[in-house]
Scaffold this motif. Sequence first.
Motif, short mmCIF file in Angstrom:
data_model
loop_
_atom_site.label_atom_id
_atom_site.label_comp_id
_atom_site.label_asym_id
_atom_site.label_seq_id
_atom_site.Cartn_x
_atom_site.Cartn_y
_atom_site.Cartn_z
N TYR A 25 11.27 10.14 8.26
CA TYR A 25 9.91 9.77 7.87
C TYR A 25 9.49 10.65 6.71
O TYR A 25 9.87 11.82 6.64
CB TYR A 25 8.94 9.98 9.04
CG TYR A 25 9.36 9.24 10.29
CD1 TYR A 25 8.99 7.92 10.49
CD2 TYR A 25 10.14 9.87 11.26
CE1 TYR A 25 9.38 7.23 11.64
CE2 TYR A 25 10.53 9.20 12.40
CZ TYR A 25 10.15 7.88 12.59
OH TYR A 25 10.56 7.22 13.72
N GLY A 26 8.66 10.12 5.80
CA GLY A 26 8.22 10.93 4.69
C GLY A 26 7.07 10.31 3.92
O GLY A 26 6.78 9.12 4.05
N SER A 74 10.25 5.37 -8.70
CA SER A 74 10.45 4.58 -7.49
C SER A 74 10.18 5.42 -6.24
O SER A 74 9.76 4.90 -5.21
CB SER A 74 11.85 3.97 -7.44
OG SER A 74 12.83 4.96 -7.28
N LEU A 75 10.41 6.74 -6.32
CA LEU A 75 10.08 7.63 -5.19
C LEU A 75 8.59 7.60 -4.90
O LEU A 75 8.17 7.54 -3.74
CB LEU A 75 10.52 9.06 -5.47
CG LEU A 75 12.00 9.37 -5.42
CD1 LEU A 75 12.27 10.80 -5.87
CD2 LEU A 75 12.56 9.13 -4.03
N PHE A 79 7.44 6.22 -1.31
CA PHE A 79 6.90 7.25 -0.41
C PHE A 79 5.39 7.41 -0.52
O PHE A 79 4.76 7.95 0.37
CB PHE A 79 7.60 8.58 -0.64
CG PHE A 79 8.99 8.62 -0.10
CD1 PHE A 79 9.24 9.01 1.20
CD2 PHE A 79 10.07 8.25 -0.90
CE1 PHE A 79 10.53 9.04 1.71
CE2 PHE A 79 11.36 8.27 -0.41
CZ PHE A 79 11.59 8.66 0.90
N GLY A 80 4.80 6.93 -1.62
CA GLY A 80 3.37 7.08 -1.81
C GLY A 80 2.55 5.86 -1.45
O GLY A 80 1.36 5.99 -1.15
N PHE A 81 3.18 4.68 -1.46
CA PHE A 81 2.38 3.46 -1.29
C PHE A 81 2.91 2.52 -0.21
O PHE A 81 2.44 1.40 -0.08
CB PHE A 81 2.26 2.72 -2.62
CG PHE A 81 1.55 3.53 -3.66
CD1 PHE A 81 0.18 3.68 -3.64
CD2 PHE A 81 2.27 4.17 -4.67
CE1 PHE A 81 -0.48 4.43 -4.59
CE2 PHE A 81 1.63 4.93 -5.63
CZ PHE A 81 0.24 5.06 -5.59
N MET A 82 3.91 2.96 0.56
CA MET A 82 4.43 2.15 1.66
C MET A 82 4.37 2.98 2.94
O MET A 82 4.32 4.19 2.88
CB MET A 82 5.88 1.72 1.37
CG MET A 82 6.01 0.83 0.17
SD MET A 82 7.72 0.33 -0.04
CE MET A 82 7.57 -0.72 -1.47
N LYS A 89 11.99 4.07 4.22
CA LYS A 89 11.79 4.68 2.90
C LYS A 89 13.04 5.39 2.40
O LYS A 89 13.21 5.59 1.20
CB LYS A 89 10.62 5.66 2.95
CG LYS A 89 9.29 5.03 3.25
CD LYS A 89 8.22 6.11 3.25
CE LYS A 89 6.87 5.58 3.62
NZ LYS A 89 5.83 6.62 3.49
N PHE A 90 13.91 5.79 3.29
CA PHE A 90 15.08 6.59 2.92
C PHE A 90 16.33 5.75 2.65
O PHE A 90 17.39 6.31 2.41
CB PHE A 90 15.37 7.61 4.03
CG PHE A 90 14.35 8.69 4.12
CD1 PHE A 90 14.52 9.88 3.44
CD2 PHE A 90 13.22 8.52 4.87
CE1 PHE A 90 13.58 10.90 3.52
CE2 PHE A 90 12.25 9.52 4.95
CZ PHE A 90 12.44 10.71 4.28
#
Length: 155
Positions: A25-26, A74-75, A79-82, A89-90
Amino acid sequence: MQYQAFHKLSYGLYLVATELDGKKYGYIGNTAFQVTAEPAQLIISSHKNNFTTAKILKSGKFTVSVLQKEVNTSLIGVFGFMTGAEVDKFQNVPTITAISGAPIVTDSVVAWFDCRVVNSFDVGTHILILGEVVENDILSADEPLTYDYYREKYR
């Protein structure tokens, strides 16, 4: 209140991550700072509604990857909007692990910190999570990404 005044505070952008029951998770955060040198400790500020917050508190570990100035955007998007409640995410993101076993993102990262949770503090909308640094490393001499630079270039 002048909310734009908050934009004058200096922030970095970080990828905060954890692992619980074999899942990663992140999220992208803008609050991570050193609070003590002996022992080396960091605090992150995590929104209570952030899917990863509960996972960090339950797992008792987290990592902070310091993003580089010229970040792979794309990170930020993933990781910022999903939310990790809906997507992995990983899936295509290179990671390593250190002492805690939490994932450490290495793409577009200048340094990382592997932490063991030692305390948490409810501060309203967010939870401050205090972590003892159990391992860290420098991956690049590049400049770190600041929130100010991100707002200027990417927003």
